[in-house]
Design a protein around this motif. Sequence first.
Motif, short mmCIF file in Angstrom:
data_model
loop_
_atom_site.label_atom_id
_atom_site.label_comp_id
_atom_site.label_asym_id
_atom_site.label_seq_id
_atom_site.Cartn_x
_atom_site.Cartn_y
_atom_site.Cartn_z
N GLU A 26 0.84 -1.21 0.00
CA GLU A 26 0.00 0.00 0.00
C GLU A 26 0.87 1.26 0.00
OE1 GLU A 26 -3.91 -1.71 2.45
OE2 GLU A 26 -2.46 -0.40 3.45
N LEU A 27 1.99 1.17 0.69
CA LEU A 27 2.91 2.31 0.76
C LEU A 27 3.49 2.62 -0.62
CD1 LEU A 27 4.37 4.37 2.59
CD2 LEU A 27 6.12 2.65 3.00
N GLU A 28 3.86 1.59 -1.35
CA GLU A 28 4.45 1.80 -2.68
C GLU A 28 3.46 2.44 -3.63
OE1 GLU A 28 7.54 1.55 -3.14
OE2 GLU A 28 7.95 0.55 -1.22
N GLU A 29 2.18 2.20 -3.43
CA GLU A 29 1.16 2.78 -4.31
C GLU A 29 1.02 4.29 -4.14
OE1 GLU A 29 -2.47 0.70 -3.69
OE2 GLU A 29 -1.70 -1.24 -4.35
N LEU A 30 1.55 4.82 -3.04
CA LEU A 30 1.44 6.25 -2.79
C LEU A 30 2.33 7.08 -3.71
CD1 LEU A 30 1.54 6.42 1.13
CD2 LEU A 30 -0.47 6.58 -0.34
N VAL A 31 3.35 6.46 -4.29
CA VAL A 31 4.34 7.20 -5.07
C VAL A 31 3.70 8.06 -6.15
CG1 VAL A 31 6.34 6.97 -6.61
CG2 VAL A 31 6.12 5.46 -4.62
N SER A 32 2.65 7.58 -6.75
CA SER A 32 2.02 8.29 -7.87
C SER A 32 0.89 9.22 -7.44
CB SER A 32 1.47 7.28 -8.88
OG SER A 32 0.51 6.43 -8.26
N ASP A 33 0.71 9.40 -6.12
CA ASP A 33 -0.43 10.21 -5.65
C ASP A 33 0.03 11.18 -4.55
OD1 ASP A 33 -2.84 11.27 -4.85
OD2 ASP A 33 -3.89 9.34 -4.79
N PRO A 34 0.58 12.34 -4.95
CA PRO A 34 1.08 13.32 -3.97
C PRO A 34 0.03 13.77 -2.96
CG PRO A 34 1.79 13.90 -6.19
CD PRO A 34 0.78 12.79 -6.33
N ASP A 35 -1.22 13.91 -3.40
CA ASP A 35 -2.26 14.37 -2.47
C ASP A 35 -2.51 13.32 -1.39
OD1 ASP A 35 -4.21 16.59 -2.00
OD2 ASP A 35 -5.60 14.91 -2.04
N GLU A 36 -2.45 12.07 -1.76
CA GLU A 36 -2.64 11.00 -0.78
C GLU A 36 -1.48 10.98 0.21
OE1 GLU A 36 -4.68 7.80 1.01
OE2 GLU A 36 -5.29 9.24 -0.52
N ILE A 37 -0.27 11.31 -0.24
CA ILE A 37 0.88 11.39 0.67
C ILE A 37 0.65 12.49 1.70
CG2 ILE A 37 3.34 11.96 0.81
CD1 ILE A 37 3.70 10.67 -1.94
N ARG A 38 0.10 13.60 1.26
CA ARG A 38 -0.18 14.71 2.19
C ARG A 38 -1.20 14.30 3.24
NH1 ARG A 38 -0.55 17.43 -3.03
NH2 ARG A 38 1.47 18.41 -3.49
N MET A 39 -2.22 13.54 2.82
CA MET A 39 -3.21 13.08 3.77
C MET A 39 -2.61 12.06 4.75
SD MET A 39 -5.92 14.82 3.20
CE MET A 39 -4.76 16.14 2.76
N GLN A 40 -1.69 11.23 4.27
CA GLN A 40 -1.01 10.28 5.15
C GLN A 40 -0.26 11.02 6.25
OE1 GLN A 40 -0.97 6.72 5.10
NE2 GLN A 40 -2.70 7.10 3.74
N ALA A 41 0.38 12.15 5.90
CA ALA A 41 1.12 12.94 6.89
C ALA A 41 0.19 13.43 7.99
CB ALA A 41 1.81 14.11 6.21
N LEU A 42 -1.02 13.89 7.62
CA LEU A 42 -1.98 14.36 8.62
C LEU A 42 -2.48 13.21 9.49
CD1 LEU A 42 -4.15 16.88 6.52
CD2 LEU A 42 -2.16 17.37 7.96
N LEU A 43 -2.73 12.07 8.87
CA LEU A 43 -3.20 10.89 9.62
C LEU A 43 -2.15 10.41 10.60
CD1 LEU A 43 -4.88 8.98 6.65
CD2 LEU A 43 -6.07 9.73 8.72
#
Length: 447
Positions: free
Chosen positions: A250-267
């Motif tokens: 699931e972590l590797e899938e984040l590479v192509s989705d910058p907005d999802e990375i930003r939400m992960q930081a908040l979570l």
Amino acid sequence: MKFQRPLILLPLLFAVVFDGETIEGAPPLWCAAAAGHLAVVKLLVRHSANVNSITKTNSTPLRAACFDGHFDIVKFLIEHHADIEIANRHGHTCLMIVCYKGHIKIAKYLLGLKADVNRKSVKGNTALHDCAESGSLEIMKLLLQHGARIEVDSYGMTPLLAASVTGHSHIVEYFKQHVGLVSRKDMVDAMELLGATYVDKKRDMMGALSLWRQAMEERFEDGKPPLPKSVPLMTVAAYNDAREVLTLDELEELVSDPDEIRMQALLIRERILGPVHPDTSYFVRYRGAVYADAGQFDRCISLWNYALDMQQKILEPMNPMTQSSLFSFTELFSFMISEHSRFRNSNSGGRGGRQIPPVAYDDILHVFEKALRELSLGMAHPTAVECSNLLGHMHRTMVLTMNICCLLARHQAFLSKQQSDRLFQYTEKLVQMAPVGNKVSPSNIFT
């Protein structure tokens, strides 16, 4: 023979501006020590100035000298019986301030005099926390050599987590290399939190993903008990209903989705720090502001409402952080209304040629309701009448509430009967509350 009349120092106290901060009740010796004037310090002490005199915040001349690293003055004051353990009103000692400011020479000197390395401030932080927050690794090593313990402050923060929040990766790496200083779980949390800091402070998403990958590998390392994440079952609409990743895939899938990375930081930040820590709501608000700058006003309003809800649940009434959130809403709504009106009248686009959408009436009313709640809680506070600071906070909250009410009134011509009735209901509630502020000039309402 002539007798020279002795110089008698009157107990003069001054309000001085030091490093941009106004210091009330500063004795002359404090001023000289803070400014680094050794000759003046010696002159004042020779004429019986009290080396342990304090300002209104309980800061001593010794602490003032420690702040900017005036070693010669520190040494002179201590040799003339300055107390190294007098803390200011926040419980911060001289050792704590030199750790935070990175003055290693003074730190060595104070440690040689047996300064208390495990002394706690009012909020429970120690000198180790101050080193971690400022990145003073060499002083941190000294403290550990002198018996400093890894303690938890009132926010549940260890020095390791404090270093992660402030982005000092070299401090985190030091703890990682010295097995036994912290637990495996603490180390995993620190790497994940540092990754969140990389996203929001350093804008380094690849660096964040690398840290999260290391943390995930440590969670499920062969031969060790697994450390699964404890994540909430419910998603947060303000976070776009994102869920924290639980596996490497699931972590590797984040590479192509910058907005999802930003939400992960908040979570991650909310899971590790919790809603009580100021950084949790701060970075929710920060992310909302970034969305607003990009024209995604709905995302901004959603995140800011989530942060405001968080603050109102946890903080005392009319806390400055809550006031700041309300003020941000008034600025955002005013901007959107004026820019949309400009576009409608000129048909030329908003700022930078970009069309600004109209503000939804319900969005403003929702914030107005929260402002009324804040004002009501503040007025019910038992010390509201006696505390001048609280009166000032109440005044600012009252002004903010009235500003939001005025923004609502600008929509009145376009409201349905039901919406108009709700506006009247809330406005009537404000009038019935009859809030009274203090006498503050309009120019410094928000300073």
